[in-house]
Every structure is written in structure tokens, then in C-alpha cells.
Design an enzyme around this catalytic site. Structure first.
Site, PDB file in Angstrom:
ATOM      1  CG  ASP A 118      -2.307  -0.382   0.989  1.00 43.49           C
ATOM      2  OD1 ASP A 118      -2.737  -0.365  -0.179  1.00 43.49           O
ATOM      3  OD2 ASP A 118      -3.003  -0.723   1.957  1.00 43.49           O
ATOM      4  CE  LYS A 148      -4.708  -1.994  -1.278  1.00 43.73           C
ATOM      5  NZ  LYS A 148      -5.425  -0.764  -0.844  1.00 43.73           N
ATOM      6  CD  GLU A 150      -7.538   3.996   0.422  1.00 42.27           C
ATOM      7  OE1 GLU A 150      -7.292   3.203   1.352  1.00 42.27           O
ATOM      8  OE2 GLU A 150      -8.109   5.102   0.590  1.00 42.27           O
ATOM      9  CD  GLU A 217     -12.251  -1.522   2.380  1.00 41.43           C
ATOM     10  OE1 GLU A 217     -12.356  -1.547   3.622  1.00 41.43           O
ATOM     11  OE2 GLU A 217     -11.223  -1.140   1.794  1.00 41.43           O
TER      12      GLU A 217
END
Length: 300
Positions: A118, A148, A150, A217
Site C-alpha cells: 500500500d 496499491k 486508493e 471494498e
């Protein structure tokens, strides 16, 4: 890999030091070998064949080794480390400097699983160049195989630059914990009609920019199913239903290490209770003077 049954039970203890599935196909079908290291092209092939992809978080070498030898396909060194290991109230305080050692520990222990790191809050949003610099650290210093972060279409250029630079990117849509202050807390996303269209458009934008996989998610199952259906890249669900191409859980939720876990997190064991019992037994023997005994001591 075959399913557990009375004649083929899941081992009570992990076969440490034994390479997983040598010569055995991932899905139990003949002619499909288990990769020695999970790579980007394996993820795409598994989606095309309808094989589900497993993912768990990991933050240290001990658990990474166990999960890797258990056959977990991808290990996410998530910024959830802030909640689970650092005692923060959210993922927002986590820094890049805090993430890198955890990534290094996991990547050093996992011999088969793809390790995904992340990018924490503040380490990528400002520009594609900032995202590249942070991702480079994750690969060079941490040993990650992919990163990764968001966000949707507004980060397409970030994804494009990293991809062109040789860094695989996993996207993350739906409830995005780093943005919980804007989202009004931990709320399911994609329930409104216009929100559904935005999520689908975001998914296409990330795929077109080069993302190799998406985490979905806390969104309604039909929305996640629709995104999974129209994309060529795999989707990994967490609170997004069974139609995703794979699933991820925070390992402490999965293993029953906490008093509370989200509705979508099934507990597959009670590791917390076992650890508590072991600690109590240790305390008792130390207090009684029965540990260490002769077996656990050195003679002259």
C-alpha cells in the site's frame, strides 16, 4: 490444490520448508501448474479460467511465511498496519517510512506469493511524480512486486506513469479508508444510481491506465459483480460479495485476533484465544517455578 475432506484433511501444522504444490495445479485440475512465483500474467490467466485469487494482509516475516506456505496467492502489506500493529485510530497517520520495513519483512519471507505494498495517505495524491517516487521506494527498499493506492479516474495518470515505469499497480475503489473523513465514516459505497456509474467509469479508467487488478471494498454485491463482469483485469473483494475474482481480509480479522471485526470478515480460526491461553500457561509456569525445567536447561 484439493479441498479438505475426512480423507484429505487440512494439516494441523504447516509444512514449513516444503514448497507448496510442487507439480500440482492451483485449482486441482490437470495441466495447470502452480507458479513458483505469482506474477501479473498469472492473475490475468486465473481470471480468464475462472480461478479465484486469495489475498491476505501481512505485516511481518513470521505471518508472511505461514500464509505463503499455506498457498495464499497474494500478500498485501496494507496501511491497515496502522490499526492492527501501531494502535492508530485509522490508516491516515501511517507513513512511507513506517511501511517500508514491513514490506521488506514480508517480501523477504514470501517465496511464492505476490507481495503488494500500500502507498499510505499523503505519499502519492499530489502528483504522478510523487506516486512514482513512493512506489520506487517500495520496490527498491521494500522488495514489493506491486503497489496499491486508493482512488478512481482522477488518479489514472498516476497509474499510467507507474505502469510505463515498470511498476504494477493495484487500484482500490468503493470504501477507501484514507478518505473516510470525506466519505462520512466507514460507509458502504455505490448504493445510489449515479454512484454506481461513477464506480464503473472509475474501474474502466484505472484498467485503461494499466492497473493489473482492483480491490473493491464495501460496495453492494451487484455493483461489484457488474464491475467484475465488464473488466478484463481481476477484482478482489472485501465486503463486496462472492462474484469478485478473489477475496482479501485483514489477517487479524480472518484469524480471530480481535474482539470486534467488520460484518464482512469471517473468522476462520481463534488464534487470539490460543495465544491468550499460551501466554497464561507460560505465566503460570514461570510463577510456579516449573519453567524452565531440566529439559529446557543446559547442564555443565
Amino acid at each position: 490444490m484439493t479441498s479438505p475432506s475426512p480423507s484429505n484433511p487440512v494439516p494441523a501444522t504447516p509444512p514449513f520448508g516444503v514448497a507448496l504444490g510442487q507439480g500440482q495445479p492451483k485449482d486441482g485440475k490437470q495441466g495447470v501448474p502452480v507458479p513458483s512465483r505469482v506474477r501479473v500474467h498469472h492473475l490475468k490467466a486465473w481470471k480468464e479460467r475462472g480461478e479465484r485469487i486469495s489475498m491476505l494482509t501481512a505485516y511481518d516475516a513470521v505471518t508472511a511465511r505461514i500464509f505463503d506456505e499455506a498457498g495464499i496467492d497474494t500478500l498485501l502489506v496494507g496501511d491497515s498496519i496502522g490499526n492492527t500493529m501501531f494502535g492508530y485510530d485509522s490508516t491516515i497517520p501511517v507513513t512511507l517510512d513506517e511501511m517500508v520495513p514491513a514490506v521488506r519483512a514480508v517480501s523477504g519471507a514470501a517465496t511464492r506469493a505476490m507481495v503488494i505494498a500500500d502507498l499510505p495517505f499523503g505519499s502519492y495524491e499530489a502528483s504522478p511524480t510523487l506516486a512514482l517516487a513512493s512506489a520506487v521506494r517500495m520496490l527498491k527498499e521494500g522488495g514489493a512486486h506491486a503497489v496499491k493506492f486508493e482512488g478512481g479516474a482522477h488518479l489514472a495518470e498516476h497509474v499510467r506513469l507507474l505502469t510505463r515505469s515498470g511498476i504494477p499497480v493495484v487500484g482500490h475503489l468503493g470504501f477507501t479508508p484514507q478518505s473516510e473523513n470525506m466519505l462520512g465514516g466507514k460507509r458502504v459505497q455505490g448504493r445510489e444510481e449515479d454512484a454506481i456509474e461513477i464506480l464503473v467509469d472509475d474501474a474502466f479508467a484505472l484498467q485503461d491506465a494499466g492497473a493489473v487488478m482492483l480491490v473493491l471494498e464495501m460496495m453492494p454485491s451487484p455493483v461489484a459483480a457488474r464491475i467484475t463482469e465488464v473488466l478484463a483485469i481481476p477484482t478482489i473483494g472485501i465486503g463486496a460479495g462472492v462474484q469478485c475474482d478473489g477475496q482479501v481480509l485483514v489477517w487479524t480479522d480472518m484469524a480471530g485476533m480481535t474482539d470486534w471485526s467488520p460484518r464482512f470478515a469471517k473468522q476462520f480460526g481463534q488464534v487470539g484465544a490460543e495465544l491468550y491461553a499460551a501466554a497464561r500457561a507460560y505465566k503460570h509456569e514461570v510463577a510456579e517455578g516449573t519453567f524452565p525445567d531440566e529439559e529446557h536447561s543446559f547442564s555443565s
